[in-house]
Design an enzyme around this catalytic site. Structure first.
Site, short mmCIF file in Angstrom:
data_model
loop_
_atom_site.label_atom_id
_atom_site.label_comp_id
_atom_site.label_asym_id
_atom_site.label_seq_id
_atom_site.Cartn_x
_atom_site.Cartn_y
_atom_site.Cartn_z
N HIS A 131 -48.65 -13.97 4.86
CA HIS A 131 -48.31 -12.53 5.07
C HIS A 131 -49.30 -11.99 5.86
O HIS A 131 -49.76 -11.03 5.77
CB HIS A 131 -47.99 -11.77 4.16
CG HIS A 131 -46.97 -12.57 3.06
ND1 HIS A 131 -45.63 -12.30 3.33
CD2 HIS A 131 -46.88 -12.99 1.85
CE1 HIS A 131 -44.87 -12.89 2.48
NE2 HIS A 131 -45.44 -13.38 1.55
N SER B 109 -42.53 -11.98 -2.25
CA SER B 109 -42.75 -12.86 -1.26
C SER B 109 -41.84 -13.99 -1.24
O SER B 109 -40.45 -13.66 -0.74
CB SER B 109 -44.11 -13.59 -1.70
OG SER B 109 -44.45 -14.35 -0.66
#
Length: 249
Positions: free
Chosen positions: A180, A77
């Protein structure tokens, strides 16, 4: 968590420098800030990236040595920004400006609708994904066997908690929003504008992409993927599979 690290030579000075670049008191946030402050993704993201950057520099005071010892890089991430800087795609200062703007934009996107994330532990992968889709949730992080992170509105997450996949446990995560996922789309357009002003270099070591676990060497492609991953799921499982293949090769 940061207090013991500040005892390392030059660690605090470097954290303060990156904090100056980002306009955030990273040392204070890493030592005395409370949980509610840290939960703010505009604070958490710069703190995570800066800690990673300074830790890498502590491990490899002469970065050129790292390129001779490290064969492959990846970051989970927001950690992809750290990995990009470590691979010499962008500078540490560019990384801090980018992650600051990323955190601010994602916090703004998260404020539009009450959203969150929950870890789904255990269960069959296909059944878990099907259950999430049925509830309108996104498998935002597929971290490996037995751990998928669901993201969506709080109402959708409550429904999942009441009807979990067979053999799975649901654990709510203390995060600011549904990262996300499509909920972060406004942040993508913000970062795309910033990315146009960032100069890049091709990677000094191959980087694995969160999008699909493929090896990326083009600096511009790395930066493009950093922008789009904000609203796309993290496939850390594919990165780990690619890592094992690369090791065998």
């Amino acid at each position: 968590f940061l207090a013991p690290w500040l005892e390392l030579p030059h660690f605090e000075d470097r954290m303060r420098w990156l904090g100056t670049v980002a306009g955030i008191d990273l040392v204070a946030h890493g030592t005395v800030s409370d949980e509610d402050t840290i939960r703010d993704t505009a604070v958490a993201q710069p703190l995570i990236v800066s800690s990673g950057l300074v830790s890498l520099l502590t491990l490899f005071p002469h970065p050129a040595e790292a390129f001779a010892k490290v064969g492959l890089g990846a970051g989970h991430s927001v950690g992809e920004i750290t990995a990009a800087a470590a691979a010499h795609v962008i500078t540490a200062e560019q990384a801090m400006v980018f992650v600051r703007e990323r955190g601010i934009a994602m916090a703004a996107a998260a404020a539009v609708t009450p959203t969150g994330m929950s870890a789904v532990l255990g269960g069959d992968r296909d059944e878990v994904v099907a259950t999430l889709e049925r509830h309108g949730l996104t498998p935002a992080n597929e971290n490996g066997a037995g751990q998928i992170v669901a993201a969506g509105t709080m109402a959708q997450l409550d429904a999942l908690a009441g009807e979990p996949p067979a053999g799975a446990r649901i654990r709510p995560l203390s995060v600011a929003g549904a990262f996300h996922t499509h909920h972060m789309a406004p942040a993508v357009s913000v970062l795309a504008k910033h990315a146009r002003a960032i100069s890049t270099h091709d990677t000094r070591i191959p980087l694995l992409s969160n999008a699909d676990g493929t090896v990326v060497r083009s600096g511009r492609e790395v930066l493009t993927r950093l922008v789009t991953q904000v609203s796309n799921p993290v496939r850390w499982d594919l990165c780990m599979q690619s890592d094992r293949k690369s090791t065998r090769l």
